[in-house]
Design an enzyme around this catalytic site. Structure first.
Site, PDB file in Angstrom:
ATOM      1  N   ASP A   8      -1.625  13.658  -9.621  1.00 50.97           N
ATOM      2  CA  ASP A   8      -2.732  13.306  -8.724  1.00 50.97           C
ATOM      3  C   ASP A   8      -2.893  14.437  -7.711  1.00 50.97           C
ATOM      4  O   ASP A   8      -3.592  15.416  -7.956  1.00 50.97           O
ATOM      5  CB  ASP A   8      -2.411  11.958  -8.077  1.00 50.97           C
ATOM      6  CG  ASP A   8      -3.602  11.382  -7.331  1.00 50.97           C
ATOM      7  OD1 ASP A   8      -4.602  12.097  -7.149  1.00 50.97           O
ATOM      8  OD2 ASP A   8      -3.522  10.216  -6.918  1.00 50.97           O
ATOM      9  N   ILE A  59       1.534  10.864 -14.452  1.00 55.66           N
ATOM     10  CA  ILE A  59       0.250  11.243 -13.863  1.00 55.66           C
ATOM     11  C   ILE A  59       0.409  12.344 -12.829  1.00 55.66           C
ATOM     12  O   ILE A  59       1.414  12.398 -12.105  1.00 55.66           O
ATOM     13  CB  ILE A  59      -0.460  10.006 -13.255  1.00 55.66           C
ATOM     14  CG1 ILE A  59      -1.939  10.322 -12.955  1.00 55.66           C
ATOM     15  CG2 ILE A  59       0.255   9.477 -12.032  1.00 55.66           C
ATOM     16  CD1 ILE A  59      -2.804   9.079 -12.833  1.00 55.66           C
TER      17      ILE A  59
HETATM   18  C1  PRP Z   1       3.147   8.478  -9.352  1.00 54.75           C
HETATM   19  C2  PRP Z   1       3.453   9.349 -10.547  1.00 54.75           C
HETATM   20  C3  PRP Z   1       3.906  10.629  -9.932  1.00 54.75           C
HETATM   21  C4  PRP Z   1       3.126  10.688  -8.639  1.00 54.75           C
HETATM   22  C5  PRP Z   1       1.968  11.622  -8.813  1.00 54.75           C
HETATM   23  O1  PRP Z   1       4.310   7.895  -8.908  1.00 54.75           O
HETATM   24  O2  PRP Z   1       4.423   8.781 -11.369  1.00 54.75           O
HETATM   25  O3  PRP Z   1       5.289  10.635  -9.688  1.00 54.75           O
HETATM   26  O4  PRP Z   1       2.631   9.380  -8.358  1.00 54.75           O
HETATM   27  O5  PRP Z   1       1.217  11.716  -7.631  1.00 54.75           O
HETATM   28  P1  PRP Z   1       1.053  13.101  -6.857  1.00 54.75           P
HETATM   29  O6  PRP Z   1       0.618  14.117  -7.854  1.00 54.75           O
HETATM   30  O7  PRP Z   1      -0.014  12.777  -5.849  1.00 54.75           O
HETATM   31  O8  PRP Z   1       2.356  13.429  -6.219  1.00 54.75           O
HETATM   32  P2  PRP Z   1       4.304   6.679  -7.878  1.00 54.75           P
HETATM   33  O9  PRP Z   1       4.514   7.212  -6.486  1.00 54.75           O
HETATM   34  O10 PRP Z   1       3.094   5.830  -8.105  1.00 54.75           O
HETATM   35  O11 PRP Z   1       5.617   5.893  -8.255  1.00 54.75           O
HETATM   36  P3  PRP Z   1       6.003   5.147  -9.637  1.00 54.75           P
HETATM   37  O12 PRP Z   1       6.056   6.210 -10.713  1.00 54.75           O
HETATM   38  O13 PRP Z   1       7.343   4.568  -9.360  1.00 54.75           O
HETATM   39  O14 PRP Z   1       4.930   4.113  -9.937  1.00 54.75           O
END
Ligand code: PRP
Length: 177
Positions: free
Chosen positions: A102, A100
């Site tokens: 974000d 994703i």
């Molecule tokens: C999520 C995703 C990305 C990040 C994106 O990871 O996998 O690495 O957030 O968000 P951004 O564009 O705002 O930086 P998360 O921190 O939820 O960790 P995880 O993948 O271990 O669940």
């Protein structure tokens, strides 16, 4: 169950992953050394596994784990490498696999980090992209789906480590999560 509604069902995910794999395979079909595909843990592990299996050109899978500090400070620039990638990326074509996008903060950091390793090229594939109104306008080479700005879970995405293994992507009920 605290799932509000399905946003992308498993058949649409499978179809789109195949399309992305076909596009990537075409774009890299003349590659000289295998493409290094780096899945960013934890969220990308299911997407990465599915995508790799549909690729038809030479590739090497790699994994990296990063974490950002909480939502509020995500924008301040703190990404921590928990586990680095293992392949030597120098002179190589690299594709970053994310579940994703974000704020764009994580990918902004990773692209700069990988370029500093003297890679030949760095591209990005993201399964789901939220509207990016924040401070990191990241260029994504391959996008699975544009999704609304709601909390989504499933197909690797979690809420407090729950729901990652749902075979579809769903919206979590903000009242009940
Ligand atoms: C999520 C995703 C990305 C990040 C994106 O990871 O996998 O690495 O957030 O968000 P951004 O564009 O705002 O930086 P998360 O921190 O939820 O960790 P995880 O993948 O271990 O669940």
């Amino acid at each position: 169950m605290k799932i509000k509604n399905t946003i992308i069902d498993s058949q649409r995910i499978e179809q789109r992953v195949k399309e992305l794999a076909a596009q990537i395979s075409e774009d890299y079909k003349d590659i000289r050394e295998p493409l290094i595909i780096v899945g960013i843990l934890k969220g990308s592990f299911i997407f990465m596994a599915d995508l790799c299996r549909y690729l038809t050109m030479p590739h090497v899978g790699d994994l990296m784990s990063v974490s950002s500090y909480g939502n509020a400070s995500k924008r301040s620039g703190n990404v921590r490498i928990i586990m680095d990638a293992r392949e030597n990326q120098e002179g190589r074509d690299v594709l970053i696999v994310e579940d994703i996008l974000d704020s764009g903060h994580t990918l902004d950091y990773l692209i700069k980090n990988f370029k500093s390793r003297y890679t030949k090229s760095v591209k990005t594939v993201v399964l789901a992209r939220k509207p990016n109104e924040l401070a990191f306008p990241v260029e994504i080479d391959y996008v699975g789906f544009d999704i609304p700005s709601v909390w989504v879970v499933g197909y690797g995405l979690d809420y407090a480590e729950r729901y990652r293994t749902l075979p579809y992507i769903a919206e979590l009920d903000p009242e009940e999560r």
